[in-house]
Design a protein around this motif. Structure first.
Motif, PDB file in Angstrom:
ATOM      1  N   THR A  78       3.381 -58.931  23.780  1.00 60.51           N
ATOM      2  CA  THR A  78       2.402 -59.298  22.808  1.00 60.51           C
ATOM      3  C   THR A  78       3.108 -60.385  21.956  1.00 60.51           C
ATOM      4  OG1 THR A  78       1.191 -57.512  23.083  1.00 60.51           O
ATOM      5  CG2 THR A  78       1.044 -58.620  21.164  1.00 60.51           C
ATOM      6  N   TRP A  79       2.589 -61.597  21.756  1.00 63.50           N
ATOM      7  CA  TRP A  79       3.504 -62.521  21.102  1.00 63.50           C
ATOM      8  C   TRP A  79       2.616 -62.953  20.062  1.00 63.50           C
ATOM      9  CZ3 TRP A  79       8.537 -62.631  22.285  1.00 63.50           C
ATOM     10  CH2 TRP A  79       8.659 -62.458  23.448  1.00 63.50           C
ATOM     11  N   VAL A  80       3.145 -63.174  18.770  1.00 70.26           N
ATOM     12  CA  VAL A  80       2.101 -63.455  17.655  1.00 70.26           C
ATOM     13  C   VAL A  80       1.935 -65.095  17.680  1.00 70.26           C
ATOM     14  CG1 VAL A  80       2.026 -63.358  14.905  1.00 70.26           C
ATOM     15  CG2 VAL A  80       3.253 -61.713  16.268  1.00 70.26           C
ATOM     16  N   TRP A  81       0.721 -65.578  17.262  1.00 70.10           N
ATOM     17  CA  TRP A  81       0.178 -66.674  17.020  1.00 70.10           C
ATOM     18  C   TRP A  81      -0.426 -66.818  15.730  1.00 70.10           C
ATOM     19  CZ3 TRP A  81      -3.812 -68.946  21.271  1.00 70.10           C
ATOM     20  CH2 TRP A  81      -3.763 -70.288  21.293  1.00 70.10           C
ATOM     21  N   HIS A  82       0.132 -67.863  14.798  1.00 70.79           N
ATOM     22  CA  HIS A  82      -0.522 -68.026  13.527  1.00 70.79           C
ATOM     23  C   HIS A  82      -0.136 -69.208  12.692  1.00 70.79           C
ATOM     24  CE1 HIS A  82       3.528 -67.338  11.516  1.00 70.79           C
ATOM     25  NE2 HIS A  82       3.867 -66.709  12.782  1.00 70.79           N
ATOM     26  N   CYS A  83      -0.941 -69.578  11.693  1.00 65.53           N
ATOM     27  CA  CYS A  83      -0.425 -70.569  10.724  1.00 65.53           C
ATOM     28  C   CYS A  83       0.810 -70.137   9.939  1.00 65.53           C
ATOM     29  CB  CYS A  83      -1.500 -70.840   9.914  1.00 65.53           C
ATOM     30  SG  CYS A  83      -1.153 -72.016   8.540  1.00 65.53           S
ATOM     31  N   HIS A  84       1.791 -71.012  10.057  1.00 66.64           N
ATOM     32  CA  HIS A  84       2.922 -70.601   9.481  1.00 66.64           C
ATOM     33  C   HIS A  84       2.970 -71.031   7.814  1.00 66.64           C
ATOM     34  CE1 HIS A  84       7.304 -69.694   9.328  1.00 66.64           C
ATOM     35  NE2 HIS A  84       6.897 -69.307  10.614  1.00 66.64           N
ATOM     36  N   ILE A  85       1.906 -71.262   7.199  1.00 64.68           N
ATOM     37  CA  ILE A  85       1.861 -71.291   5.920  1.00 64.68           C
ATOM     38  C   ILE A  85       1.547 -69.775   5.634  1.00 64.68           C
ATOM     39  CG2 ILE A  85       0.784 -72.022   3.569  1.00 64.68           C
ATOM     40  CD1 ILE A  85       0.179 -74.470   5.012  1.00 64.68           C
ATOM     41  N   LEU A  86       2.363 -68.905   4.974  1.00 64.08           N
ATOM     42  CA  LEU A  86       2.327 -67.642   5.167  1.00 64.08           C
ATOM     43  C   LEU A  86       1.161 -67.018   4.180  1.00 64.08           C
ATOM     44  CD1 LEU A  86       6.049 -66.481   5.503  1.00 64.08           C
ATOM     45  CD2 LEU A  86       4.297 -66.743   7.420  1.00 64.08           C
ATOM     46  N   PRO A  87       0.674 -67.501   3.239  1.00 67.10           N
ATOM     47  CA  PRO A  87      -0.365 -67.112   2.339  1.00 67.10           C
ATOM     48  C   PRO A  87      -1.701 -67.264   3.226  1.00 67.10           C
ATOM     49  CG  PRO A  87       1.008 -68.299   0.854  1.00 67.10           C
ATOM     50  CD  PRO A  87       1.535 -68.680   2.417  1.00 67.10           C
TER      51      PRO A  87
ATOM     52  N   THR B  34      -4.206 -81.149  21.988  1.00 65.46           N
ATOM     53  CA  THR B  34      -4.237 -80.629  23.245  1.00 65.46           C
ATOM     54  C   THR B  34      -2.944 -80.235  23.616  1.00 65.46           C
ATOM     55  OG1 THR B  34      -6.136 -81.731  23.735  1.00 65.46           O
ATOM     56  CG2 THR B  34      -5.177 -80.518  25.471  1.00 65.46           C
ATOM     57  N   VAL B  35      -2.566 -78.833  23.864  1.00 59.49           N
ATOM     58  CA  VAL B  35      -1.366 -78.498  24.117  1.00 59.49           C
ATOM     59  C   VAL B  35      -1.600 -77.435  25.700  1.00 59.49           C
ATOM     60  CG1 VAL B  35      -0.434 -78.420  21.834  1.00 59.49           C
ATOM     61  CG2 VAL B  35      -1.300 -76.363  22.784  1.00 59.49           C
ATOM     62  N   LEU B  36      -0.061 -77.700  26.279  1.00 57.55           N
ATOM     63  CA  LEU B  36      -0.325 -76.812  27.563  1.00 57.55           C
ATOM     64  C   LEU B  36       0.759 -75.798  27.303  1.00 57.55           C
ATOM     65  CD1 LEU B  36       0.303 -79.178  30.652  1.00 57.55           C
ATOM     66  CD2 LEU B  36      -1.298 -77.504  30.571  1.00 57.55           C
ATOM     67  N   VAL B  37       0.628 -74.526  27.624  1.00 57.59           N
ATOM     68  CA  VAL B  37       1.560 -73.371  27.593  1.00 57.59           C
ATOM     69  C   VAL B  37       1.697 -72.542  28.797  1.00 57.59           C
ATOM     70  CG1 VAL B  37       1.870 -71.367  25.918  1.00 57.59           C
ATOM     71  CG2 VAL B  37       0.402 -73.181  25.165  1.00 57.59           C
ATOM     72  N   HIS B  38       3.090 -72.526  29.037  1.00 53.81           N
ATOM     73  CA  HIS B  38       3.381 -71.667  30.174  1.00 53.81           C
ATOM     74  C   HIS B  38       3.826 -70.317  29.591  1.00 53.81           C
ATOM     75  CE1 HIS B  38       6.041 -70.996  33.902  1.00 53.81           C
ATOM     76  NE2 HIS B  38       4.784 -70.557  34.201  1.00 53.81           N
ATOM     77  N   LEU B  39       2.922 -69.233  29.957  1.00 52.44           N
ATOM     78  CA  LEU B  39       3.099 -67.954  29.775  1.00 52.44           C
ATOM     79  C   LEU B  39       4.080 -67.289  30.506  1.00 52.44           C
ATOM     80  CD1 LEU B  39      -0.480 -67.237  28.631  1.00 52.44           C
ATOM     81  CD2 LEU B  39       1.359 -68.008  27.111  1.00 52.44           C
ATOM     82  N   ASP B  40       5.424 -67.434  30.500  1.00 53.66           N
ATOM     83  CA  ASP B  40       6.308 -66.844  31.588  1.00 53.66           C
ATOM     84  C   ASP B  40       7.003 -65.632  31.102  1.00 53.66           C
ATOM     85  OD1 ASP B  40       7.647 -68.063  29.549  1.00 53.66           O
ATOM     86  OD2 ASP B  40       9.099 -69.300  30.611  1.00 53.66           O
ATOM     87  N   LYS B  41       6.717 -64.825  29.988  1.00 52.58           N
ATOM     88  CA  LYS B  41       7.451 -63.948  29.512  1.00 52.58           C
ATOM     89  C   LYS B  41       6.334 -62.690  29.086  1.00 52.58           C
ATOM     90  CE  LYS B  41      11.482 -62.769  27.271  1.00 52.58           C
ATOM     91  NZ  LYS B  41      12.925 -62.969  26.459  1.00 52.58           N
ATOM     92  N   ALA B  42       6.421 -61.557  29.761  1.00 52.62           N
ATOM     93  CA  ALA B  42       5.316 -60.677  29.267  1.00 52.62           C
ATOM     94  C   ALA B  42       5.685 -60.100  27.919  1.00 52.62           C
ATOM     95  CB  ALA B  42       5.528 -59.359  30.425  1.00 52.62           C
TER      96      ALA B  42
ATOM     97  N   HIS C 106       1.977 -72.039  14.745  1.00 56.03           N
ATOM     98  CA  HIS C 106       3.099 -71.496  15.549  1.00 56.03           C
ATOM     99  C   HIS C 106       2.974 -70.509  16.401  1.00 56.03           C
ATOM    100  CE1 HIS C 106       7.382 -70.083  15.942  1.00 56.03           C
ATOM    101  NE2 HIS C 106       7.198 -69.235  15.634  1.00 56.03           N
ATOM    102  N   MET C 107       3.470 -70.649  17.722  1.00 59.78           N
ATOM    103  CA  MET C 107       3.273 -69.522  18.480  1.00 59.78           C
ATOM    104  C   MET C 107       4.611 -69.180  19.146  1.00 59.78           C
ATOM    105  SD  MET C 107       1.854 -70.170  22.646  1.00 59.78           S
ATOM    106  CE  MET C 107       0.133 -70.537  22.005  1.00 59.78           C
ATOM    107  N   HIS C 108       4.738 -67.706  18.907  1.00 61.78           N
ATOM    108  CA  HIS C 108       6.042 -67.166  19.263  1.00 61.78           C
ATOM    109  C   HIS C 108       6.266 -66.975  20.734  1.00 61.78           C
ATOM    110  CE1 HIS C 108       6.470 -64.426  15.198  1.00 61.78           C
ATOM    111  NE2 HIS C 108       5.854 -65.485  14.870  1.00 61.78           N
ATOM    112  N   GLN C 109       7.578 -67.309  21.104  1.00 60.61           N
ATOM    113  CA  GLN C 109       8.111 -67.539  22.166  1.00 60.61           C
ATOM    114  C   GLN C 109       7.822 -68.737  23.116  1.00 60.61           C
ATOM    115  OE1 GLN C 109      10.393 -65.602  23.785  1.00 60.61           O
ATOM    116  NE2 GLN C 109      10.430 -66.721  25.812  1.00 60.61           N
ATOM    117  N   PHE C 110       6.778 -69.017  23.066  1.00 63.22           N
ATOM    118  CA  PHE C 110       6.318 -70.224  23.999  1.00 63.22           C
ATOM    119  C   PHE C 110       6.293 -71.319  23.599  1.00 63.22           C
ATOM    120  CE2 PHE C 110       3.872 -66.128  25.295  1.00 63.22           C
ATOM    121  CZ  PHE C 110       4.709 -65.859  26.339  1.00 63.22           C
TER     122      PHE C 110
END
Length: 455
Positions: free
Chosen positions: A428-437, A418-426, A384-388
């Motif tokens: 610091t955005w969290v990027w993580h596995c969403h299985i929280l443990p 393979t994913v494309l990501v447009h970083l259009d907002k300044a 999961h990538m926050h915002q983008f």
């Protein structure tokens, strides 16, 4: 890249955004605490998926798939996270105990509180008609004495039985403010050919057991290629003839499977069917022609349950993944390969490192980045990538018929996306596995989490 490696001005800017990152994650942690059921025990009586206040260790992961459930061991007072890693609906039922998850669609998960179970052995199965008979039955062992994680949480509890939230908050913030931490070693770096002759390229990799720092102070005996986890990245052009020579300096015979690469059978790396095992001290040369673009991996097949979870894996990139028509003309500022792992001495990690030693992506507002996910672990990981938006353009190195957007992408064992990501907002955005443990435990944040820092 770490903040320490940036120019002085950029370092000051990024320290500011990391501070914002910590503050934002504090809110996330608070929300997660509520979601994990940190409440008085009498509020969570009965069956279902709530986790009681006394149940403080990370849930044990149980994968459900066609048609198998793995055995599981859970400390007394613990819980189970049931993950549907298959392609059809499954559930997890504890026989004779009135405990069961709901029916889970493919890719879904649910936490089952088994804290009422006494130490002993129980039977788990899928109750959907026909699934148990097809093999979906396993053993659940409840052990006495709990685990080290539950013991650490017990030390945070007051005499009244409620949680010491101040201690929990400090433990979490201490782990988070260490990001990004510096550790020795950097994996997944491009490997220069040892020899080039026209469009023929030779690469040498050495398998050995070496020291590897997964996170600050956590140094393990990893099974490595060229001393790093992941091993070096092999990058070639379509049309190249590739020679990959493996030198075995481990104490065990091995081989090398080129996962996602078209090869002749004798180079498929499956001992003893396609070749003799490579004995300690011996070498073997794998040869193929890069006939198409590929996002691939290399890892052992012989006794791989020992070497691979402990770090012996690497990536191969052949050519460039073609961009979909609607994204032609996009300029890729960074190509970021991310290898996922979850077991062995490496454990929950991104590119061989566990938070806070995971490397952030540092980019400028407006940049486009290309991310390749490689799952060399044994579990599904919803990234999961926050915002983008993550725009999926290829699966296992093959362009998808039509690109599609997700904010969370489940990557199964052996899969590549393979994913494309447009970083259009300044920010610091969290990027993580969403299985929280996989990203948080009793003494703070760890594992499969990093950040995208957009300036």
């Amino acid at each position: 890249m770490t903040l320490a490696s940036l120019p002085e001005g950029s370092r000051r800017d990024n320290l500011l955004v990391v501070t914002v990152f910590v503050a934002a994650l504090s809110l996330v942690v608070a929300a997660v605490g509520v979601g994990f059921g940190w409440r008085a025990i009498d509020q969570t009586k009965g069956t279902g998926t709530s986790v009681a206040a006394g149940n403080t260790s990370a849930p044990a992961m149980v994968n459900l798939k066609e048609f198998k459930i793995d055995d599981a061991t859970v400390p007394e007072g613990g819980s189970i996270m049931a993950m549907n890693a298959g392609s059809v609906t499954h559930n997890l039922t504890i026989e004779g105990q009135g405990l069961a998850t709901s029916n889970l669609d493919a890719g879904k998960n649910e936490t089952l509180d088994v804290s009422k179970l006494k130490p002993g052995t129980y039977t788990m199965f899928c109750s959907i008609p026909g699934h148990r008979e097809a093999g979906m039955q396993a053993k659940l062992t409840i052990t006495s004495g709990g685990s080290s994680s539950s013991e650490s949480m017990s030390s945070m509890s007051s005499s009244s039985g409620t949680m010491d939230y101040a201690a929990m908050t400090k433990s979490m913030l201490d782990s988070m403010t260490a990001f990004p931490a510096k550790t020795e070693g950097l994996g997944n770096q491009p490997l220069a050919p040892t020899k080039v002759k026209g469009n023929e390229k030779w690469f040498d990799i050495t398998a050995a057991i070496t020291k590897w720092e997964v996170s600050p102070g956590k140094i393990v005996d990893a099974w490595t290629f060229n001393g790093t986890v992941p091993g070096p990245q092999i990058r070639v052009n379509v049309g190249d003839k590739v020679h990959l020579i493996l030198h075995n300096k481990t104490p065990m015979a091995t081989d090398l499977h080129l996962h996602g690469i078209n090869v002749d059978n004798k180079y498929d790396g499956v001992s003893p069917f396609t070749q003799d095992p490579i004995k300690p001290g011996d070498s073997f040369e794998y040869v193929w022609t890069a006939d198409e673009p590929a996002v691939a991996m290399y890892h052992p097949h012989f006794m791989s349950q020992v070497s691979m979870p402990n770090g012996m894996f690497g990536t191969i990139i052949q050519g460039d993944m073609p961009l979909p028509a609607e994204y032609q003309g996009v300029q890729i500022a960074q190509h970021f390969p991310m290898v996922l792992n979850d077991s062995g001495v490496i454990g929950y990690s991104l590119n061989g490192k566990s938070f806070p030693a995971t490397a952030p992506v540092v980019a400028n507002k407006g940049d486009w980045i290309l991310v390749d996910y490689f799952n060399e672990g044994s579990q599904y990981h919803p990234m999961h990538m926050h915002q983008f938006d993550q725009i999926v353009i290829a699966k296992d190195g093959f362009p998808v018929p039509a690109p599609y957007k997700v904010d969370t992408l489940s990557v199964g064992p052996g899969e590549r996306y393979t994913v494309l990501v447009h970083l259009d907002k300044a920010g610091t955005w969290v990027w993580h596995c969403h299985i929280l443990p996989h990203v948080e435990k009793d003494d703070g944040m760890y594992g499969m989490v990093t950040a995208v820092i957009v300036k």
